[in-house]
Design an enzyme around this catalytic site. Structure first.
Site, PDB file in Angstrom:
ATOM      1  N   SER A  89     -11.404   9.853  17.005  1.00 34.66           N
ATOM      2  CA  SER A  89     -10.910   9.450  15.682  1.00 34.66           C
ATOM      3  C   SER A  89      -9.565  10.112  15.379  1.00 34.66           C
ATOM      4  O   SER A  89      -9.011   9.927  14.303  1.00 34.66           O
ATOM      5  CB  SER A  89     -11.930   9.827  14.605  1.00 34.66           C
TER       6      SER A  89
ATOM      7  N   ASN B  26     -20.245  18.164  10.575  1.00 29.33           N
ATOM      8  CA  ASN B  26     -20.779  17.234   9.567  1.00 29.33           C
ATOM      9  C   ASN B  26     -20.421  17.655   8.142  1.00 29.33           C
ATOM     10  O   ASN B  26     -19.980  16.838   7.337  1.00 29.33           O
ATOM     11  CB  ASN B  26     -22.291  17.098   9.722  1.00 29.33           C
TER      12      ASN B  26
ATOM     13  N   THR C 278      -5.917 -21.071 -22.005  1.00 30.41           N
ATOM     14  CA  THR C 278      -7.248 -20.998 -21.410  1.00 30.41           C
ATOM     15  C   THR C 278      -7.307 -22.199 -20.473  1.00 30.41           C
ATOM     16  O   THR C 278      -6.708 -23.244 -20.769  1.00 30.41           O
ATOM     17  CB  THR C 278      -8.379 -21.091 -22.460  1.00 30.41           C
ATOM     18  N   HIS C 279      -7.971 -22.024 -19.347  1.00 30.34           N
ATOM     19  CA  HIS C 279      -8.002 -23.066 -18.308  1.00 30.34           C
ATOM     20  C   HIS C 279      -6.597 -23.472 -17.868  1.00 30.34           C
ATOM     21  O   HIS C 279      -6.392 -24.588 -17.407  1.00 30.34           O
ATOM     22  CB  HIS C 279      -8.744 -24.328 -18.784  1.00 30.34           C
TER      23      HIS C 279
ATOM     24  N   SER D 212      15.624 -17.479   0.863  1.00 24.04           N
ATOM     25  CA  SER D 212      15.131 -18.302   1.957  1.00 24.04           C
ATOM     26  C   SER D 212      16.261 -18.480   2.955  1.00 24.04           C
ATOM     27  O   SER D 212      17.420 -18.601   2.566  1.00 24.04           O
ATOM     28  CB  SER D 212      14.685 -19.655   1.413  1.00 24.04           C
TER      29      SER D 212
ATOM     30  N   LYS E 227      16.760 -20.444  -3.355  1.00 28.98           N
ATOM     31  CA  LYS E 227      15.458 -19.810  -3.562  1.00 28.98           C
ATOM     32  C   LYS E 227      15.533 -18.339  -3.913  1.00 28.98           C
ATOM     33  O   LYS E 227      16.377 -17.600  -3.435  1.00 28.98           O
ATOM     34  CB  LYS E 227      14.620 -19.938  -2.280  1.00 28.98           C
TER      35      LYS E 227
ATOM     36  N   ASN F 161      12.323 -15.952  -3.847  1.00 32.53           N
ATOM     37  CA  ASN F 161      10.876 -15.936  -3.657  1.00 32.53           C
ATOM     38  C   ASN F 161      10.259 -14.624  -4.151  1.00 32.53           C
ATOM     39  O   ASN F 161      10.762 -13.549  -3.817  1.00 32.53           O
ATOM     40  CB  ASN F 161      10.536 -16.133  -2.175  1.00 32.53           C
TER      41      ASN F 161
ATOM     42  N   GLU G 232       3.617 -11.738  -4.497  1.00 37.62           N
ATOM     43  CA  GLU G 232       2.657 -12.417  -3.610  1.00 37.62           C
ATOM     44  C   GLU G 232       1.929 -11.421  -2.719  1.00 37.62           C
ATOM     45  O   GLU G 232       0.729 -11.545  -2.456  1.00 37.62           O
ATOM     46  CB  GLU G 232       3.392 -13.452  -2.742  1.00 37.62           C
TER      47      GLU G 232
ATOM     48  N   GLN H 218     -18.064   7.654  10.967  1.00 37.10           N
ATOM     49  CA  GLN H 218     -16.665   7.896  11.310  1.00 37.10           C
ATOM     50  C   GLN H 218     -15.801   6.680  10.953  1.00 37.10           C
ATOM     51  O   GLN H 218     -14.589   6.794  10.781  1.00 37.10           O
ATOM     52  CB  GLN H 218     -16.565   8.217  12.799  1.00 37.10           C
TER      53      GLN H 218
ATOM     54  N   LYS I 217     -13.203   6.249   7.664  1.00 36.26           N
ATOM     55  CA  LYS I 217     -11.842   6.751   7.405  1.00 36.26           C
ATOM     56  C   LYS I 217     -10.767   5.679   7.435  1.00 36.26           C
ATOM     57  O   LYS I 217      -9.938   5.606   6.530  1.00 36.26           O
ATOM     58  CB  LYS I 217     -11.505   7.857   8.391  1.00 36.26           C
TER      59      LYS I 217
END
Ligand code: ARG
Length: 467
Positions: free
Chosen positions: A32, A119, A164-165, A286, A292, A294, A299, A331, A334
């Site tokens: 590890s 441990n 709403t919606h 872009s 553009k 972006n 995102e 283990q 992690k």
């Protein structure tokens, strides 16, 4: 591996009963160190305090104790300077550190592991790491909250459609909308603070699983490492990974909040909405479409939230079938947790930057409220309040007026009084006082409502609450 017979040698730290060493594949699946080396500070701190405790309780000599502590500090300095050679054959950070300590101070290094096991050692290191991560999350969220408060204050009067919606519902203020996220991040901070409080018990001294026959003082190490107390049950101490699960639950919920805000920013910044403009610092162009801009950072905040949820899931699934106490499956805790911590801190930082930098377009937001008969509820409420009709009936009347306006191709305030009276003869001139979005917003003064006066109160209150 010895060259002569091609048979690997037994591990020097635990290989007493073994005749040979592990295969390459075993080394690969077992090691590890590639990811747990970031625990080196916690590991060395834990070892130093364990060593001090062993000396204080007469379990090892002062002389050995001093050599061990000096040696550990040297190991830490070597790691920090990038001079340390990590070895997969030594599995993990605990054995890498101890092995180097042995090279530096000789056999006395072997006394450090008295009354301890990997441990309880790994449980302690991991808790210390997650505890720091909780504190960092709290700080980072506070910075995001400050950014939101500032923008909300600047935009307490800016009117936009509330949805709403994703259908125009009622006009709200942009400041109010932003303060909704402030509340989410307040709850998130509470979850990280709770996680920290609950995890703050020290597993060190639980040893392998059953405690130890050496006269150790677990209260001493617990206190020295900043824990509130030692854990109460040695078996629970080495098998518990709730701290990682709780951190990741808190991070996953918070990442969902970040993702929702990110999603809104993506929508708000597109040409069709044009409510906000994102800064150059958090957008990209872009290679083919010159116009553009972006919203990549938003995102990616949205996208990376899925990864944090995935990490939480992976550890939940890992843990669910494990009998007490430690199993090597654990283990796997992690990589998931470290990735969640790193990813979470990145998305909070990015979101803070995006909120700070975003430019708001109040005219566009206001213009968007002209669509969708957004003051229809105000009209229905007026019918109830002024004409004394039951809300259901008022709802019906308003619905007919909306249909009439739709047919005429105007908003509700584009209907004449005469037209309205064909639906409900009792309607009078006063109705026009509630049909404007400004009046609608200003009237919503209920506690926590969207009126600019209320938003300013929320902002003031928030400033007191962020701590
Ligand atoms: N590398 C291990 C882990 O990350 C440390 C504990 C190993 N304990 C053991 N008995 N093999 O969990």
């Amino acid at each position: 591996m010895t060259e002569q017979n091609n048979k690997p040698e037994a591990n020097t730290l635990w290989g007493g009963r073994f005749e040979g060493g592990v295969s390459d594949i075993m080394e690969k699946i077992n090691a590890s160190i590639d990811f747990d080396k970031i625990l080196y500070r916690q590991d060395i701190k834990g070892s130093i305090e364990h060593c001090k405790m062993l000396v204080a309780n007469g379990i090892i000599s002062e002389e050995d104790g001093k050599a061990i502590q000096d040696g550990l500090k040297q190991v830490e300095a070597e790691i920090e300077a990038g001079d340390f050679k990590f070895s997969a054959a030594l599995e993990d950070i605990h054995m890498n550190v101890e092995s180097r300590l042995t090279e530096i101070i000789g056999p006395a290094a072997g006394r450090l592991h008295t009354a301890r096991s990997r441990n309880d050692q790994v449980a302690t290191d991991f808790k210390l790491y997650v505890r720091d991560a909780c504190d960092q999350a709290d700080e980072a969220l506070k910075a995001l909250q400050i950014a939101l408060i500032e923008k909300a204050e600047e935009n307490a009067d800016v009117i936009m459609p509330g949805f709403t919606h994703l259908q125009s519902a009622q006009p709200v203020t942009f400041g109010h909308h932003l303060m909704a996220y402030f509340e989410m991040f307040t709850r998130d901070r509470g979850r990280f603070q709770d996680t920290r409080k609950r995890l703050n018990e020290c597993p060190l001294g639980a040893a392998a699983l059953a405690g130890t026959s050496f006269p150790i003082d677990r209260h001493q190490t617990a206190e020295a490492l900043g824990f509130d107390r030692p854990t109460a049950n040695s078996m629970d101490s080495v098998s518990d990974r709730d701290h990682a699960l709780e951190y990741m639950s808190a991070a996953a919920i918070s990442a969902v909040h970040v993702s929702r805000l990110a999603e809104e920013m993506v929508t708000w910044s597109c040409a069709q909405f044009n409510f906000i403009q994102m800064s150059d610092s958090f957008t990209t162009g872009s290679s083919i479409m010159p116009q553009k801009r972006n919203p990549d950072a938003a995102e990616l905040c949205r996208g990376k939230s899925g990864r944090i949820i995935g990490s939480l899931n992976s550890l939940l699934v890992t843990m669910k079938g494990l009998a007490l106490t430690f199993s090597k499956d654990m283990q796997e805790d992690k990589e998931a947790t470290f990735d969640a911590i790193e990813t979470y801190s990145l998305i909070i930082a990015a979101m803070t930057g995006m909120v700070e930098d975003m430019k708001v377009n109040p005219e566009e937001m206001r213009k968007a409220t002209d669509l969708g008969f957004i003051t229809a509820t105000d009209l229905a409420d007026w019918v109830v309040r002024v004409l004394g009709l039951p809300f259901r009936q008022a709802h019906h009347i308003t619905g007919s007026l909306v249909a009439m306006a739709e047919k005429k191709g105007c908003d509700l305030d584009g209907l004449t009084l005469q037209e309205m009276q064909t639906v409900e003869p009792l309607i009078n001139e006063d109705v026009f006082n509630v049909l404007s979005v400004e009046k609608s917003v200003a009237s919503r003064v209920s506690f926590g409502g969207t009126a600019p006066s209320e938003v300013r109160k929320q902002v003031e209150n928030a400033k007191q609450r962020i701590g």
